[in-house]
Write a protein that holds these residues in place. Structure first.
Motif, PDB file in Angstrom:
ATOM      1  N   GLN A  40       0.841  -1.184   0.000  1.00  0.00           N
ATOM      2  CA  GLN A  40       0.000   0.000   0.000  1.00  0.00           C
ATOM      3  C   GLN A  40       0.887   1.248   0.000  1.00  0.00           C
ATOM      4  O   GLN A  40       2.008   1.222   0.493  1.00  0.00           O
ATOM      5  N   TYR A  41       0.357   2.291  -0.558  1.00  0.00           N
ATOM      6  CA  TYR A  41       1.102   3.554  -0.582  1.00  0.00           C
ATOM      7  C   TYR A  41       1.443   3.992   0.840  1.00  0.00           C
ATOM      8  O   TYR A  41       0.593   4.003   1.722  1.00  0.00           O
ATOM      9  N   ASP A  42       2.738   4.299   1.060  1.00  0.00           N
ATOM     10  CA  ASP A  42       3.143   4.859   2.349  1.00  0.00           C
ATOM     11  C   ASP A  42       4.173   5.970   2.186  1.00  0.00           C
ATOM     12  O   ASP A  42       4.815   6.388   3.147  1.00  0.00           O
ATOM     13  N   GLY A  43       4.350   6.416   0.939  1.00  0.00           N
ATOM     14  CA  GLY A  43       5.278   7.510   0.691  1.00  0.00           C
ATOM     15  C   GLY A  43       6.704   7.065   0.445  1.00  0.00           C
ATOM     16  O   GLY A  43       7.545   7.875   0.032  1.00  0.00           O
ATOM     17  N   SER A  44       7.006   5.797   0.692  1.00  0.00           N
ATOM     18  CA  SER A  44       8.349   5.279   0.422  1.00  0.00           C
ATOM     19  C   SER A  44       8.275   4.275  -0.714  1.00  0.00           C
ATOM     20  O   SER A  44       7.215   3.706  -1.002  1.00  0.00           O
ATOM     21  N   ALA A  45       9.412   4.037  -1.357  1.00  0.00           N
ATOM     22  CA  ALA A  45       9.439   3.192  -2.547  1.00  0.00           C
ATOM     23  C   ALA A  45       9.492   1.702  -2.200  1.00  0.00           C
ATOM     24  O   ALA A  45      10.084   1.311  -1.191  1.00  0.00           O
ATOM     25  N   ILE A  46       8.867   0.902  -3.032  1.00  0.00           N
ATOM     26  CA  ILE A  46       9.118  -0.536  -3.044  1.00  0.00           C
ATOM     27  C   ILE A  46      10.145  -0.764  -4.141  1.00  0.00           C
ATOM     28  O   ILE A  46      10.013  -0.227  -5.246  1.00  0.00           O
ATOM     29  N   THR A  47      11.208  -1.521  -3.851  1.00  0.00           N
ATOM     30  CA  THR A  47      12.307  -1.653  -4.797  1.00  0.00           C
ATOM     31  C   THR A  47      12.549  -3.114  -5.176  1.00  0.00           C
ATOM     32  O   THR A  47      12.269  -4.036  -4.401  1.00  0.00           O
ATOM     33  N   ALA A  48      13.104  -3.295  -6.371  1.00  0.00           N
ATOM     34  CA  ALA A  48      13.472  -4.637  -6.816  1.00  0.00           C
ATOM     35  C   ALA A  48      14.548  -5.221  -5.914  1.00  0.00           C
ATOM     36  O   ALA A  48      14.563  -6.424  -5.652  1.00  0.00           O
ATOM     37  N   GLN A  49      15.432  -4.362  -5.418  1.00  0.00           N
ATOM     38  CA  GLN A  49      16.518  -4.839  -4.569  1.00  0.00           C
ATOM     39  C   GLN A  49      15.987  -5.464  -3.280  1.00  0.00           C
ATOM     40  O   GLN A  49      16.456  -6.499  -2.830  1.00  0.00           O
ATOM     41  N   GLU A  50      14.970  -4.826  -2.694  1.00  0.00           N
ATOM     42  CA  GLU A  50      14.453  -5.333  -1.415  1.00  0.00           C
ATOM     43  C   GLU A  50      13.532  -6.546  -1.608  1.00  0.00           C
ATOM     44  O   GLU A  50      13.446  -7.410  -0.727  1.00  0.00           O
ATOM     45  N   THR A  51      12.864  -6.643  -2.756  1.00  0.00           N
ATOM     46  CA  THR A  51      11.973  -7.780  -2.974  1.00  0.00           C
ATOM     47  C   THR A  51      12.730  -9.009  -3.473  1.00  0.00           C
ATOM     48  O   THR A  51      12.247 -10.130  -3.351  1.00  0.00           O
ATOM     49  N   GLY A  52      13.928  -8.811  -4.039  1.00  0.00           N
ATOM     50  CA  GLY A  52      14.821  -9.922  -4.317  1.00  0.00           C
ATOM     51  C   GLY A  52      14.524 -10.717  -5.572  1.00  0.00           C
ATOM     52  O   GLY A  52      13.835 -10.255  -6.489  1.00  0.00           O
ATOM     53  N   TYR A  53      15.045 -11.940  -5.589  1.00  0.00           N
ATOM     54  CA  TYR A  53      14.946 -12.801  -6.769  1.00  0.00           C
ATOM     55  C   TYR A  53      14.969 -14.260  -6.324  1.00  0.00           C
ATOM     56  O   TYR A  53      15.277 -14.580  -5.165  1.00  0.00           O
ATOM     57  N   THR A  54      14.655 -15.145  -7.262  1.00  0.00           N
ATOM     58  CA  THR A  54      14.797 -16.585  -7.040  1.00  0.00           C
ATOM     59  C   THR A  54      15.453 -17.201  -8.271  1.00  0.00           C
ATOM     60  O   THR A  54      15.369 -16.653  -9.376  1.00  0.00           O
ATOM     61  N   ILE A  55      16.114 -18.332  -8.080  1.00  0.00           N
ATOM     62  CA  ILE A  55      16.498 -19.176  -9.212  1.00  0.00           C
ATOM     63  C   ILE A  55      15.314 -20.115  -9.417  1.00  0.00           C
ATOM     64  O   ILE A  55      15.145 -21.098  -8.705  1.00  0.00           O
ATOM     65  N   SER A  56      14.474 -19.745 -10.371  1.00  0.00           N
ATOM     66  CA  SER A  56      13.174 -20.402 -10.510  1.00  0.00           C
ATOM     67  C   SER A  56      13.238 -21.719 -11.278  1.00  0.00           C
ATOM     68  O   SER A  56      12.300 -22.509 -11.220  1.00  0.00           O
TER      69      SER A  56
END
Length: 199
Positions: free
Chosen positions: A86-102
């Motif tokens: 939800q909007y809270d004024g701060s960014a959601i980033t690819a770095q913080e959400t990460g990755y997987t070897i799918s």
């Protein structure tokens, strides 16, 4: 390390008699990295002997057929996870959400470094992008070239707040004045700046 050594067979049967070929060498490739490497047969003169050990080379024409050592690249898929908030004024980033070897796995003792980019602050979506993938072995050597790497992007989403931030905008007051013939005023607001969640 993988290798291809020798020949499939140096014994051949004609008319029920087994003959043996000698006098040759093979290059016997042994490699670790992905690629195609020849296993060449070389000889100054092929020697063909019968079961009694007699040299019957003059009766045969020997044709060499070289072999191959093939090491295929290891396939993996790296997927940016993405996410939603939800909007809270701060960014959601690819770095913080990460990755997987799918799909696929790394070779034993090896590890990956993945560079991600993308962010979203306002309501809407953005791409969580897999920019690069580097694989190193236990000794720290770059072995990325031995992998066939597929990169799959994700999505970063910012949604409207379910519970809206409550802002009370207070106009300035001027009280306790007594008429004295001079103009009095109350202008503006106490503040138009507010902080929520540190923003």
């Amino acid at each position: 390390e993988k290798s291809a050594t020798g020949v499939e067979t140096n014994k051949f049967t004609f008319d029920g008699v087994e003959y043996t070929v000698s006098g040759f060498t093979t290059s016997d490739p042994a490699q670790t990295n992905a690629g195609t490497y020849p296993n060449n047969i070389t000889a100054d003169a092929y020697v063909v002997t019968d079961p009694a050990g007699n040299d019957v080379s003059a009766q045969f024409a020997v044709t060499p057929q070289n072999g191959t050592l093939e090491i295929a690249k290891r396939g993996i898929t790296v997927t940016a996870t993405g996410g939603s908030k939800q909007y809270d004024g701060s960014a959601i980033t690819a770095q913080e959400t990460g990755y997987t070897i799918s799909s696929g796995t790394l070779a034993d003792g090896q590890s990956e470094t993945v560079a991600l980019s993308g962010e979203r602050t306002l309501v809407g979506t953005a791409t969580a992008k897999v920019d690069s993938v580097t694989v190193k072995d236990a000794a720290g050597a770059d072995v990325t070239a031995n992998y066939d790497i597929a990169k799959v992007d994700g999505t970063l989403t910012v949604t409207n707040r379910k519970a809206k931030y409550e802002i009370t905008l207070v106009a300035n007051s001027s009280t306790g004045n007594t008429y004295d013939g001079a103009e009095k005023s109350a202008t503006g607001v106490e503040t138009n700046k507010f902080t929520f969640d540190g923003v």
